[in-house]
Design a protein around this motif. Sequence first.
Motif, PDB file in Angstrom:
ATOM      1  N   ARG A  81       9.262  -1.586 -37.118  1.00  8.21           N
ATOM      2  CA  ARG A  81       9.254  -2.836 -36.363  1.00  8.21           C
ATOM      3  C   ARG A  81       9.753  -4.044 -37.147  1.00  8.21           C
ATOM      4  NH1 ARG A  81       3.948  -2.243 -32.408  1.00  8.21           N
ATOM      5  NH2 ARG A  81       4.178   0.003 -32.068  1.00  8.21           N
ATOM      6  N   PHE A  82      10.068  -3.876 -38.418  1.00  3.52           N
ATOM      7  CA  PHE A  82      10.551  -4.996 -39.215  1.00  3.52           C
ATOM      8  C   PHE A  82      12.047  -5.202 -38.994  1.00  3.52           C
ATOM      9  CE2 PHE A  82       7.128  -3.939 -42.637  1.00  3.52           C
ATOM     10  CZ  PHE A  82       6.133  -4.346 -41.767  1.00  3.52           C
ATOM     11  N   VAL A  83      12.484  -6.437 -39.098  1.00  3.86           N
ATOM     12  CA  VAL A  83      13.906  -6.751 -38.977  1.00  3.86           C
ATOM     13  C   VAL A  83      14.377  -7.407 -40.270  1.00  3.86           C
ATOM     14  CG1 VAL A  83      13.796  -7.007 -36.472  1.00  3.86           C
ATOM     15  CG2 VAL A  83      13.446  -9.020 -37.932  1.00  3.86           C
ATOM     16  N   ASP A  84      15.692  -7.525 -40.423  1.00  2.00           N
ATOM     17  CA  ASP A  84      16.218  -8.119 -41.650  1.00  2.00           C
ATOM     18  C   ASP A  84      16.020  -9.635 -41.645  1.00  2.00           C
ATOM     19  OD1 ASP A  84      18.289  -9.279 -40.141  1.00  2.00           O
ATOM     20  OD2 ASP A  84      19.718  -7.705 -40.641  1.00  2.00           O
ATOM     21  N   THR A 144      15.394   9.052 -44.851  1.00  2.00           N
ATOM     22  CA  THR A 144      14.412   8.312 -44.055  1.00  2.00           C
ATOM     23  C   THR A 144      14.182   9.031 -42.725  1.00  2.00           C
ATOM     24  OG1 THR A 144      15.852   6.913 -42.669  1.00  2.00           O
ATOM     25  CG2 THR A 144      15.520   6.220 -44.961  1.00  2.00           C
ATOM     26  N   GLY A 145      13.294   8.452 -41.937  1.00  2.31           N
ATOM     27  CA  GLY A 145      13.053   8.958 -40.591  1.00  2.31           C
ATOM     28  C   GLY A 145      14.143   8.595 -39.607  1.00  2.31           C
ATOM     29  N   GLY A 146      15.163   7.875 -40.081  1.00  4.62           N
ATOM     30  CA  GLY A 146      16.355   7.655 -39.274  1.00  4.62           C
ATOM     31  C   GLY A 146      16.301   6.522 -38.275  1.00  4.62           C
ATOM     32  N   GLY A 147      15.156   5.875 -38.129  1.00  2.35           N
ATOM     33  CA  GLY A 147      15.015   4.859 -37.100  1.00  2.35           C
ATOM     34  C   GLY A 147      15.289   3.456 -37.598  1.00  2.35           C
ATOM     35  N   PRO A 148      14.774   2.443 -36.875  1.00  2.00           N
ATOM     36  CA  PRO A 148      14.963   1.047 -37.260  1.00  2.00           C
ATOM     37  C   PRO A 148      13.968   0.617 -38.336  1.00  2.00           C
ATOM     38  CG  PRO A 148      13.758   1.182 -35.202  1.00  2.00           C
ATOM     39  CD  PRO A 148      14.114   2.602 -35.577  1.00  2.00           C
TER      40      PRO A 148
END
Length: 294
Positions: A81-84, A144-148
């Motif tokens: 759920r984190f964004v840059d 990674t788990g490949g998601g966002p």
Amino acid sequence: MQISSPLSDTDLANAWAQLHDQAHNGQPLEPHSNRLAFADPEFMFRRETRGIRMQLELLKPDLAQIERGIEHTIVVYGSARFVDAEQAQQQLAEARASGDTQRMALAERAVRNAQRYEAARSFARIVATEGMKQAPTERFYICTGGGPGIMEAANRGAHDAGAPNIGLNIGLPHEQHGNPYITSDLSFKFHYFALRKMHFMMRAKALVAFPGGFGTMDELFEVLTLVQTRKSKPVPVILFGREFWKRLLNLDLLIEEGTISAQDLNLFRYTDEPAEAWALIQQYYNRGWDPVVR
């Protein structure tokens, strides 16, 4: 994909053409009994063929990584759920313009969490940059788990360095979708959580867990349990974000109640710096971890 013998049999070619027609041209399949078993989607999705599907989910990513010469991975977990930092600042500017106090509070939280996104990206860039100096079979690859979120950040950091990186995605009703920074032929999608977890551990030489939710907790404790019970070779486990993890995990309580031993605290280390996380992994493999100080 290399195979032991060419697939030149007419039946195999016809089966592939039949599936292609069904998928792209709306052509009906032959009646059930006249289909080759592996070219019969309804048969392959029966409850009784679940074992075959699980075997395929184990085999397909394994073969692809073998062909790439990938033997060692560093697995990065964390919130989806984190964004840059750029997106977080944009959210904050829009929230302030709206005058909505609740929206502003959420945007301020996103800015704080963006620091974790950027730290994961920085860590992965360090790992990938160092790995590119090694032969492909010796280097560490980011997985990674490949998601966002944190997953995207880690894949992005490796991508920044021009290094191949892996995403083990899974079909979920929300949150999960493949991020654009995974190396295209190393982006795998799973149906079974159990098989995905196996692939996380099959090549893992370290685990770095950033702050996250239920999924991160699940994966972290899975690894700690496997290492604690010696069902998996010991690997360094790094908990990134000392304050978060110490607030979340009261492990002293488990020691006091006798549910774990004091020695189990040596299974992991805390850090707040990407460079230190990489240094801890190097230390582990060069001479072992220094005595823990808490």
